[in-house]
Design a protein around this motif. Structure first.
Motif, short mmCIF file in Angstrom:
data_model
loop_
_atom_site.label_atom_id
_atom_site.label_comp_id
_atom_site.label_asym_id
_atom_site.label_seq_id
_atom_site.Cartn_x
_atom_site.Cartn_y
_atom_site.Cartn_z
N ARG A 50 2.36 14.39 -8.93
CA ARG A 50 3.53 15.37 -8.87
C ARG A 50 4.01 15.79 -10.24
O ARG A 50 4.00 16.92 -10.73
N ARG A 51 4.08 14.72 -11.23
CA ARG A 51 4.84 14.84 -12.36
C ARG A 51 4.18 15.18 -13.23
O ARG A 51 4.29 16.22 -14.20
N VAL A 52 2.55 14.81 -13.44
CA VAL A 52 1.68 15.32 -14.19
C VAL A 52 1.05 16.70 -13.89
O VAL A 52 1.02 17.50 -14.71
N PHE A 53 0.82 17.08 -12.72
CA PHE A 53 0.15 18.26 -12.29
C PHE A 53 0.88 19.38 -11.84
O PHE A 53 0.64 20.35 -11.97
N PHE A 54 1.88 19.06 -11.02
CA PHE A 54 2.75 20.18 -10.33
C PHE A 54 4.24 20.36 -10.81
O PHE A 54 4.94 21.10 -10.46
N ALA A 55 4.68 19.37 -11.73
CA ALA A 55 6.02 19.69 -12.57
C ALA A 55 7.11 19.58 -11.36
O ALA A 55 8.10 20.03 -11.48
N ASN A 56 6.95 18.91 -10.29
CA ASN A 56 7.82 18.35 -9.42
C ASN A 56 8.50 19.73 -8.75
O ASN A 56 9.34 19.72 -8.24
N ARG A 57 7.72 20.78 -8.55
CA ARG A 57 8.14 21.97 -7.90
C ARG A 57 7.69 22.18 -6.39
O ARG A 57 8.22 22.63 -5.92
N SER A 58 6.43 21.75 -6.06
CA SER A 58 6.03 22.05 -4.84
C SER A 58 6.10 20.55 -4.05
O SER A 58 5.99 19.67 -4.60
N ALA A 62 0.87 -1.12 0.01
CA ALA A 62 0.04 0.16 0.08
C ALA A 62 0.86 1.50 -0.19
O ALA A 62 0.50 2.27 -0.57
N VAL A 63 1.98 1.17 0.86
CA VAL A 63 2.78 2.61 0.81
C VAL A 63 3.42 2.48 -0.59
O VAL A 63 3.61 3.58 -1.33
N MET A 64 4.01 1.63 -1.24
CA MET A 64 4.52 1.45 -2.56
C MET A 64 3.66 2.16 -3.56
O MET A 64 3.95 2.70 -4.11
N SER A 65 2.17 1.65 -3.32
CA SER A 65 1.31 2.16 -4.50
C SER A 65 0.99 3.71 -4.10
O SER A 65 0.65 4.28 -5.25
N PHE A 66 1.00 3.99 -3.01
CA PHE A 66 0.69 5.35 -2.54
C PHE A 66 1.75 6.20 -3.11
O PHE A 66 1.70 7.44 -3.86
N SER A 67 3.09 5.74 -2.79
CA SER A 67 4.12 6.67 -3.05
C SER A 67 4.29 6.92 -4.56
O SER A 67 4.48 7.70 -5.34
N GLY A 68 3.92 5.74 -5.28
CA GLY A 68 4.03 5.78 -6.72
C GLY A 68 3.12 6.78 -7.49
O GLY A 68 3.05 7.43 -8.34
N PHE A 69 1.80 6.57 -6.82
CA PHE A 69 0.88 7.44 -7.31
C PHE A 69 1.08 9.06 -6.96
O PHE A 69 0.88 10.11 -7.82
N VAL A 70 1.64 9.41 -5.72
CA VAL A 70 1.99 10.54 -5.47
C VAL A 70 3.07 11.11 -6.37
O VAL A 70 2.98 12.22 -7.11
N ARG A 110 10.10 15.51 -3.82
CA ARG A 110 9.85 14.23 -4.92
C ARG A 110 11.19 13.10 -4.70
O ARG A 110 11.03 11.77 -4.78
N HIS A 111 12.46 13.57 -3.94
CA HIS A 111 13.28 12.60 -3.73
C HIS A 111 13.12 11.81 -2.49
O HIS A 111 13.48 10.65 -2.33
N VAL A 112 12.26 12.37 -1.62
CA VAL A 112 12.07 11.39 -0.31
C VAL A 112 11.17 10.46 -0.85
O VAL A 112 10.80 9.46 -0.26
#
Length: 98
Positions: free
Chosen positions: A18-26, A6-14, A33-35
């Motif tokens: 982030r890549r699609v909507f926020f362009a890794n900025r926030s 579940a953690v792996m799935s959630f972190s992959g979703f996040v 994103r590194h964490v």
């Protein structure tokens, strides 16, 4: 195993959102994103280790199912060999990522 999956799935979703909507900025939930990538990687490692441990602990049931499904001994051992190769191949990308 369920919790780490579940953690792996959630972190992959996040990471994907982030890549699609926020362009890794926030940061999301205060983490960069590194964490999130580290969380994703280590939870995947835990899933694979627990999956292998699960197979080892339940090997008699797995072997019994294969004996019923594949009565030919040589073919059954060939399938075991292929499954071992596929399992070991999951570790290959980590040697190049680290």
């Amino acid at each position: 195993m369920l919790l780490s999956f579940a953690v792996m799935s959630f972190s992959g979703f996040v990471l994907q959102m982030r890549r699609v909507f926020f362009a890794n900025r926030s940061p999301f939930m205060g983490m960069s994103r590194h964490v999130w990538s580290d969380i994703h990687l280590w939870s995947a490692i835990v899933v694979i280790v627990l999956l292998v441990l699960h197979l080892i602990l339940h090997w008699k049931a797995v072997d019994g199912w294969f004996k019923k499904s594949v009565p030919n001994r040589k073919l059954r051992y060939f399938i075991y060999f292929l499954l071992a190769i596929v399992t070991l191949a999951t570790f290959v990308p980590w040697f190049f990522a680290i």
